[in-house]
Design a protein around this motif. Structure first.
Motif, PDB file in Angstrom:
ATOM      1  N   ALA A  11      64.529  -3.667  18.755  1.00 30.34           N
ATOM      2  CA  ALA A  11      64.581  -2.559  19.716  1.00 30.34           C
ATOM      3  C   ALA A  11      63.170  -2.126  20.097  1.00 30.34           C
ATOM      4  N   ALA A  12      62.954  -1.883  21.399  1.00 27.31           N
ATOM      5  CA  ALA A  12      61.648  -1.426  21.880  1.00 27.31           C
ATOM      6  C   ALA A  12      61.385  -0.011  21.372  1.00 27.31           C
ATOM      7  N   ALA A  13      60.159   0.243  20.931  1.00 27.12           N
ATOM      8  CA  ALA A  13      59.821   1.551  20.364  1.00 27.12           C
ATOM      9  C   ALA A  13      60.115   2.684  21.344  1.00 27.12           C
ATOM     10  N   ALA A  14      59.874   2.456  22.638  1.00 24.63           N
ATOM     11  CA  ALA A  14      60.097   3.494  23.659  1.00 24.63           C
ATOM     12  C   ALA A  14      61.561   3.874  23.785  1.00 24.63           C
ATOM     13  N   ASP A  15      62.446   2.989  23.318  1.00 24.39           N
ATOM     14  CA  ASP A  15      63.889   3.244  23.405  1.00 24.39           C
ATOM     15  C   ASP A  15      64.442   3.882  22.129  1.00 24.39           C
ATOM     16  N   THR A  16      63.575   4.097  21.168  1.00 21.88           N
ATOM     17  CA  THR A  16      64.004   4.670  19.886  1.00 21.88           C
ATOM     18  C   THR A  16      63.464   6.086  19.733  1.00 21.88           C
ATOM     19  N   TRP A  17      64.098   6.843  18.846  1.00 24.39           N
ATOM     20  CA  TRP A  17      63.589   8.195  18.639  1.00 24.39           C
ATOM     21  C   TRP A  17      62.363   8.194  17.725  1.00 24.39           C
ATOM     22  N   ALA A  18      61.560   9.247  17.857  1.00 19.57           N
ATOM     23  CA  ALA A  18      60.277   9.330  17.138  1.00 19.57           C
ATOM     24  C   ALA A  18      60.509   9.844  15.719  1.00 19.57           C
ATOM     25  N   ILE A  19      60.984   8.964  14.876  1.00 16.49           N
ATOM     26  CA  ILE A  19      61.254   9.343  13.485  1.00 16.49           C
ATOM     27  C   ILE A  19      59.961   9.744  12.774  1.00 16.49           C
ATOM     28  N   GLU A  20      58.827   9.224  13.275  1.00 12.97           N
ATOM     29  CA  GLU A  20      57.529   9.548  12.676  1.00 12.97           C
ATOM     30  C   GLU A  20      57.130  11.004  12.893  1.00 12.97           C
ATOM     31  N   ASP A  21      57.803  11.709  13.803  1.00 11.85           N
ATOM     32  CA  ASP A  21      57.542  13.136  13.973  1.00 11.85           C
ATOM     33  C   ASP A  21      58.021  13.938  12.761  1.00 11.85           C
ATOM     34  N   LEU A  22      58.872  13.335  11.967  1.00 12.69           N
ATOM     35  CA  LEU A  22      59.342  13.966  10.733  1.00 12.69           C
ATOM     36  C   LEU A  22      58.424  13.594   9.564  1.00 12.69           C
ATOM     37  N   TYR A  23      58.229  12.301   9.364  1.00 11.41           N
ATOM     38  CA  TYR A  23      57.315  11.795   8.329  1.00 11.41           C
ATOM     39  C   TYR A  23      56.650  10.523   8.848  1.00 11.41           C
ATOM     40  N   GLY A  24      55.354  10.440   8.624  1.00 11.46           N
ATOM     41  CA  GLY A  24      54.625   9.260   9.089  1.00 11.46           C
ATOM     42  C   GLY A  24      54.904   8.009   8.283  1.00 11.46           C
ATOM     43  N   SER A  25      55.479   8.198   7.088  1.00 10.32           N
ATOM     44  CA  SER A  25      55.788   7.048   6.233  1.00 10.32           C
ATOM     45  C   SER A  25      56.873   7.430   5.240  1.00 10.32           C
ATOM     46  N   VAL A  26      57.479   6.419   4.658  1.00 13.45           N
ATOM     47  CA  VAL A  26      58.486   6.651   3.623  1.00 13.45           C
ATOM     48  C   VAL A  26      57.850   7.332   2.415  1.00 13.45           C
ATOM     49  N   GLU A  27      56.587   7.008   2.146  1.00 17.20           N
ATOM     50  CA  GLU A  27      55.898   7.585   0.999  1.00 17.20           C
ATOM     51  C   GLU A  27      55.768   9.107   1.131  1.00 17.20           C
ATOM     52  N   LEU A  28      55.457   9.562   2.331  1.00  8.79           N
ATOM     53  CA  LEU A  28      55.349  11.006   2.567  1.00  8.79           C
ATOM     54  C   LEU A  28      56.707  11.678   2.403  1.00  8.79           C
ATOM     55  N   PHE A  29      57.744  11.007   2.878  1.00  9.16           N
ATOM     56  CA  PHE A  29      59.100  11.523   2.691  1.00  9.16           C
ATOM     57  C   PHE A  29      59.421  11.646   1.201  1.00  9.16           C
ATOM     58  N   LEU A  30      59.100  10.606   0.424  1.00 10.08           N
ATOM     59  CA  LEU A  30      59.411  10.609  -1.000  1.00 10.08           C
ATOM     60  C   LEU A  30      58.645  11.701  -1.748  1.00 10.08           C
TER      61      LEU A  30
END
Length: 602
Positions: A11-30
């Motif tokens: 999927a093209a990034a422009a067609d996906t939602w900006a999940i990085e606006d929540l966390y820039g990485s899985v590590e930050l989420f964890l």
């Protein structure tokens, strides 16, 4: 060659939602997930004696809770959004599972605290407010807890109930994984002679085909797959119904429905009024089906014929960009700020646009208090998808305004009003499109789409609500919800709602198995009540202008600062009465007459 879906990685990034606006990485989420686990343990230090000592102690608790809920909301949003776009990805499913575990631990720890707050004497609470002015910030939250005093158990039992929620949601989670990840969708031959996989997102568009053979094969093949697993689906649904009744009984309610609506501060009479008002006006639905049969020139109108437009499509392929443009133009009536926020969502990747392999079916909007809303779409380049986008952005802007004007506790508007903003957007879009076409064929196509909204929202969702009510009553009476019992009830309801001009095919009896909303605990009736409310509100907006717009925007900003019934009354509609439903159905009748007249001219 079979038309396959793209994998998520394609999927093209422009067609996906900006999940990085929540966390820039899985590590930050964890990191946040770990911090939440620690903070949950720290909450145990708020004992009954400590909390009830003074208003300052209670304020300290709510201030800490506010930080936690804001962080929890963000982390849950990240894990759920990640899992929903790639349900077959074990990594994201694990993140989702981890967060749900943390959420349930959090709920278990806070449950007895809620019970202590509920049990406090009113005089003491009022004294706390006087002594600690900052505590008044949380007055709505505290009052809403205490409203349910007679249905709140001892702290020990509240903790036990909360700890069982993860187990109680097993049926819903299993259903989702079965239908979105493990389910083998059938292949059918499309109009071009190509084999196409009938996914959930493609099912209705294929029923809109002008080729009756495509419609029939799609209908039979898709429901045939559900029929193969009918006993599994019945067991899952029965498990969910029994879980609902268990929690209702535990909280001293007479029924699952009563518990569900009271949680949203809605009188149970609203539920009964909806079903009664629709039954009193069933003739409009039957008239529409008779007109559909006549205009399609069919000797028999089957269930697989009720989605195809009565007139040939005149809108053509609607690109995603065109849909955005028309929606923005249509919603200009709601003012500059509303359109500014709408365009911000369009331009800053609030939306996950297209279907991919393993992506959750359907569409939704999920608010996030400390970020922005996230909208899931499976866009199909047609009018239905354009209206779905308008619908979900209505949810998104409701969440945006509610979060902007309330603390995190009060921003979570009640489910009863959740569908009002979405369906109001649809009504305004329809008005915009109808006013800008002189072409009679295009106008007839649009009116048919509007008629379909009435069929699918006011009638069909009410039928769903009646099915949910009756099946829960069966479970509450100790009757088994077997596959055959559920199929018979659902089939009979279809016969009643669709009327004598429709041949109700046997395959429709299993349709209940493909409706995920039956796992949302008496959610569906609110689509119908919200549709009626939004019809009334959109009419006021178009006729009155600025005063009605101001009332409507205040409604969007209201969160749960008042009961949903009061918020709607302030906006100009009383949903405790049958009148809004009756008026909406009269509009349906007028549209049927207009469609019949137009059909003689094209």
């Amino acid at each position: 060659m079979a038309a396959e879906l793209l994998k998520r990685s394609q999927a093209a990034a422009a067609d996906t939602w900006a999940i990085e606006d929540l966390y820039g990485s899985v590590e930050l989420f964890l990191e946040d997930a770990h911090r939440l686990e620690q903070m949950t343990e720290e909450l145990k230090g708020f004992t009954k004696e400590y909390l009830t000592e003074s208003g300052w102690r209670l304020l300290e608790y709510f201030q800490k809770l506010e930080k936690m809920v804001t962080m929890l909301d963000r982390a849950l949003c990240y894990s759920e959004r990640s899992a929903d776009v790639d349900t077959g990805n074990d990594k994201y499913q694990a993140l989702s599972g981890k967060m749900m575990g943390i959420y349930h631990k959090f709920s278990t720890v806070t449950a007895p605290v809620d019970a202590w707050i509920v049990a406090m004497e009113e005089e003491k609470i009022q004294q706390f407010y006087k002594e600690t002015e900052e505590l008044c910030k949380y007055k709505v939250t505290i009052s809403d807890l205490r409203r349910l005093k007679e249905h709140t158990l001892s702290p020990e039992l509240e903790e036990l109930l909360a700890s069982s929620r993860e187990m109680g949601s097993a049926a819903e989670k299993t259903y989702s994984l079965l239908t979105d990840a493990d389910f083998e969708n059938p292949f059918v031959t499309d109009e071009k002679g190509e084999m196409v996989k009938v996914s959930s997102g493609r099912f209705v568009p294929m029923l809109e085909s002008r080729d009756v053979n495509v419609r029939r094969e799609t209908f039979q093949a898709y429901y045939g797959r559900y029929e193969q697993y009918k006993n599994t689906f019945a067991a899952l649904y029965e498990g969910k119904a029994k879980a609902n009744f268990f929690y209702a009984k535990a909280r001293k309610y007479d029924s699952s429905m009563e518990a569900a609506v009271d949680a949203n501060n809605v009188p149970k009479e609203v539920y009964y009024n909806l079903i009664e008002a629709v039954h009193e006006n069933m003739h409009y639905m039957h008239e529409y089906m008779a007109l559909r049969k006549k205009l399609m020139g069919l000797k028999e109108l089957h269930m697989y014929d009720v989605y195809v437009p009565i007139v040939a499509e005149e809108t053509g392929k609607i690109t995603y960009a065109k849909a955005q443009e028309e929606i923005a133009e249509a919603l200009q009536v709601l003012g500059e700020d509303y359109v500014r926020v709408l365009k911000e969502g369009f331009e800053n990747r609030w939306i996950d646009k297209y279907e991919n392999e393993g992506k959750r079916s359907g569409a939704y909007s999920a608010g996030c208090y400390s970020a922005h809303p996230y909208v899931l779409m499976n866009y199909q380049y047609n009018l239905d998808s354009e209206f779905t986008l308008a619908h979900e952005m209505g949810h998104a802007l409701h969440s945006y305004y509610s979060a902007k004007h309330n603390n995190v506790f009060d921003s979570e508007y009640k489910i009863f009003v959740a569908e009002v903003a979405s369906t109001c957007n649809e009504a305004l879009l329809m008005d915009y499109l109808l006013k800008r076409t002189e072409d009679k064929k295009k106008k007839a196509y649009l009116i048919n789409h509007f008629l379909q909204q009435f069929r699918t929202t006011l009638y069909r969702q009410t039928m769903f609500a009646e099915f949910e009510l009756l099946t829960h009553q069966m479970a509450e009476e100790g009757k088994s919800l077997t596959a055959e019992a559920l199929k018979k009830l659902y089939y009979d309801l279809n016969v009643q709602y669709y009327g004598p001009d429709v041949t109700v095919d046997q395959e429709i009896a299993i349709e209940w198995a493909r409706i995920p909303h039956f796992y949302y605990n008496f959610y569906v009736y609110q689509y119908a009540t919200s549709f009626a409310a939004s019809m009334a509100l959109s009419k006021k907006i178009l006729e009155e202008g600025e005063p009605a717009v101001a009332r409507y925007l205040n409604f969007l900003k209201g969160g749960c600062s008042k009961s949903p019934i009061e918020l709607l009354k302030d906006a100009g509609v009383d949903m405790t009465a049958k009148e809004p439903i009756r008026e909406a159905l009269k509009t349906f009748g007028a549209l049927i007459a207009e469609m019949e007249e137009l059909s003689c001219q094209i």
